[in-house]
Design a protein around this motif. Structure first.
Motif, PDB file in Angstrom:
ATOM      1  N   LYS A   4      28.269   6.618 -11.067  1.00 30.04           N
ATOM      2  CA  LYS A   4      27.313   5.715 -10.847  1.00 30.04           C
ATOM      3  C   LYS A   4      26.480   5.817  -9.622  1.00 30.04           C
ATOM      4  O   LYS A   4      27.004   6.315  -8.648  1.00 30.04           O
ATOM      5  CB  LYS A   4      28.356   4.178 -10.833  1.00 30.04           C
ATOM      6  N   PRO A   5      25.378   5.497  -9.704  1.00 32.86           N
ATOM      7  CA  PRO A   5      24.505   5.933  -8.781  1.00 32.86           C
ATOM      8  C   PRO A   5      24.667   4.907  -7.308  1.00 32.86           C
ATOM      9  O   PRO A   5      24.950   3.700  -7.573  1.00 32.86           O
ATOM     10  CB  PRO A   5      22.878   5.765  -9.112  1.00 32.86           C
ATOM     11  N   ILE A   6      24.450   5.235  -6.102  1.00 40.76           N
ATOM     12  CA  ILE A   6      24.743   4.394  -4.939  1.00 40.76           C
ATOM     13  C   ILE A   6      23.237   4.157  -4.625  1.00 40.76           C
ATOM     14  O   ILE A   6      22.319   4.982  -4.393  1.00 40.76           O
ATOM     15  CB  ILE A   6      25.556   5.315  -3.829  1.00 40.76           C
ATOM     16  N   ILE A   7      23.205   2.762  -4.478  1.00 42.21           N
ATOM     17  CA  ILE A   7      21.776   2.221  -4.099  1.00 42.21           C
ATOM     18  C   ILE A   7      22.032   1.460  -2.758  1.00 42.21           C
ATOM     19  O   ILE A   7      22.543   0.518  -2.424  1.00 42.21           O
ATOM     20  CB  ILE A   7      21.679   1.006  -5.260  1.00 42.21           C
ATOM     21  N   GLY A   8      21.259   2.108  -1.691  1.00 42.58           N
ATOM     22  CA  GLY A   8      21.262   1.488  -0.585  1.00 42.58           C
ATOM     23  C   GLY A   8      20.269   0.339  -0.362  1.00 42.58           C
ATOM     24  O   GLY A   8      19.080   0.497  -0.988  1.00 42.58           O
ATOM     25  N   ASP A  59      21.308   7.229  -4.043  1.00 46.07           N
ATOM     26  CA  ASP A  59      20.734   7.873  -4.953  1.00 46.07           C
ATOM     27  C   ASP A  59      19.302   7.033  -5.459  1.00 46.07           C
ATOM     28  O   ASP A  59      18.412   7.562  -6.141  1.00 46.07           O
ATOM     29  CB  ASP A  59      21.443   7.921  -6.457  1.00 46.07           C
ATOM     30  N   GLY A  60      19.439   5.931  -4.948  1.00 42.63           N
ATOM     31  CA  GLY A  60      18.023   5.135  -5.164  1.00 42.63           C
ATOM     32  C   GLY A  60      18.135   4.220  -3.797  1.00 42.63           C
ATOM     33  O   GLY A  60      19.259   3.691  -3.127  1.00 42.63           O
ATOM     34  N   ILE A  61      16.819   3.445  -3.399  1.00 37.94           N
ATOM     35  CA  ILE A  61      17.070   2.798  -2.288  1.00 37.94           C
ATOM     36  C   ILE A  61      16.245   1.392  -2.573  1.00 37.94           C
ATOM     37  O   ILE A  61      15.053   1.470  -3.293  1.00 37.94           O
ATOM     38  CB  ILE A  61      16.023   3.502  -1.041  1.00 37.94           C
ATOM     39  N   ILE A  62      16.519   0.438  -2.020  1.00 39.92           N
ATOM     40  CA  ILE A  62      15.630  -0.957  -2.341  1.00 39.92           C
ATOM     41  C   ILE A  62      15.385  -1.334  -0.694  1.00 39.92           C
ATOM     42  O   ILE A  62      16.294  -1.575   0.033  1.00 39.92           O
ATOM     43  CB  ILE A  62      16.487  -1.960  -2.957  1.00 39.92           C
ATOM     44  N   GLY A 240      19.882  11.352 -10.159  1.00 41.64           N
ATOM     45  CA  GLY A 240      20.246  11.885  -8.748  1.00 41.64           C
ATOM     46  C   GLY A 240      21.656  11.929  -8.389  1.00 41.64           C
ATOM     47  O   GLY A 240      21.964  12.662  -7.427  1.00 41.64           O
ATOM     48  N   SER A 241      22.434  11.493  -9.244  1.00 46.31           N
ATOM     49  CA  SER A 241      23.743  11.195  -8.865  1.00 46.31           C
ATOM     50  C   SER A 241      24.797  12.107  -9.734  1.00 46.31           C
ATOM     51  O   SER A 241      25.802  12.138  -9.477  1.00 46.31           O
ATOM     52  CB  SER A 241      24.398   9.792  -8.954  1.00 46.31           C
TER      53      SER A 241
END
Ligand code: MN
Length: 243
Positions: A4-8, A59-62, A240-241
């Motif tokens: 699963k992608p990690i979203i910061g 893998d993604g950023i908010i 990206g993960s």
């Protein structure tokens, strides 16, 4: 099994009392990410160097909501109605925008996020809508956070339109600042009826970089269009993960 992608998610400042001080992210961000098969983590603001060491796990950023952006970063004096500004948070988030572009990391910028995104790329902000924009509508709603309060019109040729699927949507609104002059690398893709810029996208459509002035994380559990924004963002982040 696919990871699963990690979203910061960038944190806001909170100070309950002298023994409880730190960063804070509203539950709705975590819930919306988890509901769409992402792993939410909170990114504290310490300094840009620590951020640059932390960001490679994302893998993604908010860029989340919160404090006002210091107007010195867009070459203006503080307006009397400017709210709290936090230098360390501004510096860290300016670095995050640069990092996301250089490393092609999907970025979703929410509320304050769209503002810092615009400032990072050279744009300016309206520091206080009620006192600076004649005939503006109410952008700081008094009803609950998850409820919609005004219309937004979306450009049909935008990524946002493809995601939410309609030209005119209802959004919640919890901001007193907004984009004034849009950065040259961003394009305006949604506005409210008073002309306030409510969404932007990066000019290169190959990048997933969307900023919205409302709070889709608080509408996503009851609104399919808003959830689609998280679903799409997390789907693209998951590419990206794999490695
Ligand atoms: Mn609004």
């Amino acid at each position: 099994m696919k990871k699963k992608p990690i979203i910061g998610i960038t944190g806001a400042y909170i100070n309950h009392n002298k023994n409880m001080e730190g960063v804070y992210v509203h539950h709705d961000y975590h819930r919306s990410i988890a509901a769409n098969d992402g792993i939410p983590i909170i990114l504290p603001f310490i300094n840009p160097d620590v951020s640059l060491e932390t960001l490679p796990i994302c893998d993604g950023i908010i860029l989340s909501g919160g404090e006002d952006v210091d107007p010195k970063f867009f070459n203006q004096e503080p307006h009397p109605q400017l709210g709290q500004v936090i230098l360390e948070r501004d510096l860290v988030e300016l670095t995050i925008v640069e990092y996301a572009i250089m490393n092609k990391i999907p970025l979703l910028a929410i509320c304050r996020g769209i503002q810092i995104l615009n400032v990072a790329l050279g744009g300016t902000l309206i520091q206080d809508i009620p006192s600076q924009v004649k005939d503006s509508i109410q952008h700081t709603q008094k009803i609950e956070r998850y409820r919609d309060s005004h219309w937004v019109t979306i450009s049909k040729d935008s990524k946002l339109f493809q995601i939410v699927g309609s030209e005119r949507i209802r959004v919640n609104s919890l901001h007193h600042q907004s984009i004034e002059t849009v950065a040259t690398d961003l394009r305006i893709v949604a506005q409210s009826s008073d002309g306030i810029i409510e969404a932007v996208e990066y000019i290169n459509p190959a990048a997933f970089m969307i900023g919205v002035q409302w709070h889709p994380e608080s509408m996503a559990s009851s609104n399919q269009s808003m959830n689609n924004l998280f679903a799409e963002f997390i789907k693209i982040s998951s590419k990206g993960s794999d490695s």
